[in-house]
Design an enzyme around this catalytic site. Structure first.
Site, PDB file in Angstrom:
ATOM      1  N   HIS A 281       0.818  -1.217   0.000  1.00  0.00           N
ATOM      2  CA  HIS A 281       0.000   0.000   0.000  1.00  0.00           C
ATOM      3  C   HIS A 281       0.851   1.266   0.000  1.00  0.00           C
ATOM      4  O   HIS A 281       1.909   1.313   0.622  1.00  0.00           O
ATOM      5  CB  HIS A 281      -1.034  -0.011   1.123  1.00  0.00           C
TER       6      HIS A 281
ATOM      7  N   GLU B 256      -5.138   1.620   2.781  1.00  0.00           N
ATOM      8  CA  GLU B 256      -5.034   0.450   3.662  1.00  0.00           C
ATOM      9  C   GLU B 256      -5.196   0.849   5.112  1.00  0.00           C
ATOM     10  O   GLU B 256      -5.820   0.153   5.902  1.00  0.00           O
ATOM     11  CB  GLU B 256      -3.681  -0.248   3.450  1.00  0.00           C
ATOM     12  N   GLU B 257      -4.627   1.992   5.469  1.00  0.00           N
ATOM     13  CA  GLU B 257      -4.571   2.373   6.886  1.00  0.00           C
ATOM     14  C   GLU B 257      -5.940   2.692   7.481  1.00  0.00           C
ATOM     15  O   GLU B 257      -6.084   2.781   8.695  1.00  0.00           O
ATOM     16  CB  GLU B 257      -3.629   3.583   7.083  1.00  0.00           C
TER      17      GLU B 257
ATOM     18  N   ASP C 192       6.128   2.101   6.667  1.00  0.00           N
ATOM     19  CA  ASP C 192       4.889   1.329   6.488  1.00  0.00           C
ATOM     20  C   ASP C 192       4.021   2.100   5.492  1.00  0.00           C
ATOM     21  O   ASP C 192       3.380   3.068   5.873  1.00  0.00           O
ATOM     22  CB  ASP C 192       4.193   1.168   7.838  1.00  0.00           C
TER      23      ASP C 192
ATOM     24  N   HIS D  46       3.730   3.502  12.878  1.00  0.00           N
ATOM     25  CA  HIS D  46       2.709   4.560  12.905  1.00  0.00           C
ATOM     26  C   HIS D  46       3.120   5.740  13.774  1.00  0.00           C
ATOM     27  O   HIS D  46       2.280   6.408  14.381  1.00  0.00           O
ATOM     28  CB  HIS D  46       1.339   4.016  13.362  1.00  0.00           C
TER      29      HIS D  46
END
Lengths: 324, 344
Positions: free
Chosen positions: B62, B205-206, B171, B316
């Protein structure tokens, strides 16, 4: 049918690891179906071709259990639950791994209701090294399968949820005589959120979807908000928190049950869910309901059913396949 | 690949606002996909059909990152915000942030001497935090931003220690960087895929909504590999049972997480390939998290899915930390899987 139920129950297969139970069911249905195949996610689909309505019957092959997530320095095995394990029932029970390693599910405190994080499996190993020879991260354990006859037509054991539904479908496929296009789906990963039935429904695109699964009982589970009794017949589901059954379909099911003199109860389940919720909205959507087999103490090691209800559920399944 | 990760991680791309990341990726691979079908779907996914002989395989990563969205502007010119994706508020006090148009700010919170005894030592609540962009009135702030504007962490890419990498949005830009490298390798003939291969750079995605939902519905793969970063806690004060996995111990070949139980046969196949090629690998020792695979597995006719991840500390936050050995192990594993026939 008792032998078949027993055979299915004694084949441990947790969600995502249905290989063994799939083989057993496949051999059972192969002589009676026009085609039998396994899809990408592992659902087993047996079809009896016809020119009528496309009807998908669905029972899930998976059961609840545990995945191994690690092995401690003392040889204790850390686990994570797969599906809605009843911790009260599972603690201090015999468990068995996919490779036949025996152990017990223990917790350090026996004085309070166990928490998932505190549960571990003791296989009698003295060291980490010893345990690692028997068990790997990612292996599964289940509470030891059981099947025992009690008084009347009642049986206790695990996992009736949902091997009893699988057994009924295996039996039904032998008995049906219908023009309808029938799909008997043995789905995967129901216990972790009805995951398997989604792609199966998409691929089949049925007009009607009927799940076969267990439901709770009022008198033994102490939930006065529902009205289902053990031994009073199979049920036709009207609603649970995951699905509202198609009212037209429910009406037709009742009519057929009454014509065939099949004992049924109306079911509104105040908790839980089944594959029907997914069959209703997957792909183009379908008219769905559930034939449930009343079961007390669901998700414990002593689920209880009444064989009379199972017989009614089988009759209703065959009647629907033939007459819908 | 590290230079590319550096570059991609600095691009601005919170969920639903991935355009710049996608443009950077397009620019990076444009010379390597000549003659191949490639398109951006309505959800913003960038999909490239590389082809190859074999079953359909979707490799995805992603593009989006976690961030912030402006929900209101106070009379004092402070920005009230919500998070885009899961961010632990404890990571937020006094952190630098930057908006889509480049406005810089700082997340402010009450100074310690104004905190009530019950507030002290507690994680702040998002509703008590705001972003200071140096405006002293609502009007001033409105010239620089608006309700609905995006912010992300304003953080550098740093390589430190022996092989450690720190940055924002690792990420899942690390997955994007690995996919770009694989596309180049295939173009240069270093890999001849044994699958009919699709690469999908996905969106959103998140926030769980998942562009991968649309991408997999379109591609309808038989096999799928999601390249991800996975939150781990191999840090002081966490017992071994809960650390999930370790930085530097190689690619994480997951057997299950909260979103998916991975295809047993495909996972074993991948692990055997990694072992055979002496690629360092580990599995997750705790079941947590979820990613695009949960949708890809169940979509359309269903797919046999696997997730290969790099372990990430402090995920994150403004400082995701990964280890380069894991980055290369993940890349090598996907590469070798592509070179080998599908599992039996």
């Amino acid at each position: 049918m008792i032998d078949l139920i027993k055979k299915l129950m004694l084949t441990p297969s947790v969600s995502g690891r249905e290989e063994k139970i799939r083989e057993v069911i496949k051999n059972e249905v192969l002589p009676y179906a026009d085609e039998v195949y396994t899809d990408n996610m592992g659902n087993l689909i047996a079809r009896k071709k016809g020119n009528g309505k496309k009807i998908m019957f669905c029972a899930h092959m998976d059961e609840i259990g545990f995945f191994v997530t690690g092995i401690g320095s003392n040889g204790n095995i850390n686990v994570s639950p797969v599906g809605g394990i009843n911790a009260l029932s599972a603690t201090f029970q015999d468990v068995i791994s996919e490779n036949g390693v025996c152990g017990i599910l223990a917790t350090n405190s026996s004085k309070e209701l166990p928490k998932y994080e505190k549960l571990y499996i003791d296989i009698g190993a003295k060291t980490k090294k010893q345990a690692e020879k028997k068990v790997q991260i990612g292996d599964f354990f289940v509470c030891v399968p059981k099947f025992k006859k009690l008084l009347n037509q009642r049986y206790v054991g695990r996992p009736f949820d949902d091997r009893i539904g699988c057994a009924i479908l295996c039996e039904a496929i032998k008995q049906v005589n219908s023009d309808n296009d029938l799909y008997f789906v043995f789905s995967v990963q129901e216990e972790v959120g009805s995951r398997g039935s989604k792609p199966a429904t998409f691929a089949i695109a049925p007009d009607i979807g009927i799940a076969l699964d267990v439901t709770a009982t009022a008198e033994k589970d102490g939930d006065s908000s529902m009205d289902v009794k053990l031994g009073a017949g199979c049920t036709i589901k009207i609603k649970d928190p995951s699905v509202i059954s198609s009212p037209e379909l429910v009406k037709e099911m009742r009519k057929i049950a009454e014509n065939e003199k099949i004992k049924y109860q109306n079911e509104i389940l105040p908790f839980g869910g089944t594959d029907a919720s997914v069959m209703q909205i997957a792909g183009k959507g379908a008219r769905v309901s559930v034939i449930s087999i009343p079961s007390s103490f669901i998700h414990t090691s002593c689920e209880m059913i009444d064989m009379g209800d199972v017989k009614e559920a089988l009759k209703l399944t065959v009647a629907l396949a033939n007459k819908l | 690949m590290k230079e590319l990760l550096n570059k991609l991680s600095l691009e601005f791309g919170p969920s639903g606002c991935e355009d710049r990341v996608r443009e950077a990726i397009k620019e990076e691979i444009k010379d390597y996909i000549v003659g191949k079908e490639s398109f951006v779907d309505p959800l913003g996914n960038y999909i490239i059909h590389i082809g190859g002989n074999g079953p359909k395989l979707m490799i995805s990563a992603h593009m989006d990152e976690v961030g912030f969205m402006v929900k209101g502007i106070t009379d004092e010119g402070l920005l009230k915000f919500g998070t885009v994706g899961g961010i632990d508020p404890i990571c937020l006090g006094a952190k630098r942030v930057i908006s889509e148009s480049g406005v810089r700010g700082n997340i402010v919170m009450k100074p310690i001497h104004l905190l009530s005894p019950s507030e002290r030592g507690q994680a702040p609540k998002i509703k008590n935090l705001s972003i200071d962009i140096g405006a002293s009135t609502k009007k001033e702030a409105e010239e620089l931003t608006f309700v609905g504007d995006y912010f992300t962490f304003d953080s550098d890419y740093v390589e430190y220690g022996e092989g450690f990498i720190k940055g924002k949005a690792l990420d899942d830009r690390l997955g994007c960087a690995i996919m770009c490298q694989l596309i180049k390798d295939i173009y240069e003939g270093k890999i001849e895929p044994k699958y009919d291969t699709y690469f999908a750079f996905t969106t959103r995605e998140e926030i769980g909504y998942s562009g991968a939902y649309g991408a997999s519905m379109r591609i309808r793969p038989q096999y799928a590999i999601v390249i991800e970063s996975k939150a781990v806690a191999d840090i002081y004060g966490v017992d071994e049972d809960s650390e999930v996995a370790r930085l530097g111990d190689g690619v994480i070949i997951s057997f299950a997480d909260r979103g998916a139980i991975y295809d047993h046969t495909f996972v074993k196949h991948i692990k055997a390939i990694a072992d055979k090629n002496e690629i360092k690998n580990q599995t997750n020792r705790y079941i947590s998290g979820g990613n695009d695979s949960m949708h890809i597995q169940k979509n359309a006719e269903g797919a046999r899915v696997s997730t290969l991840s790099c372990a990430s500390r402090y995920i994150h936050s403004q400082s995701d930390v990964i280890h380069e050995d894991d980055l290369f192990a993940t890349y090598e594993t996907v590469k070798e899987v592509l070179k080998n026939d599908r599992p039996n």
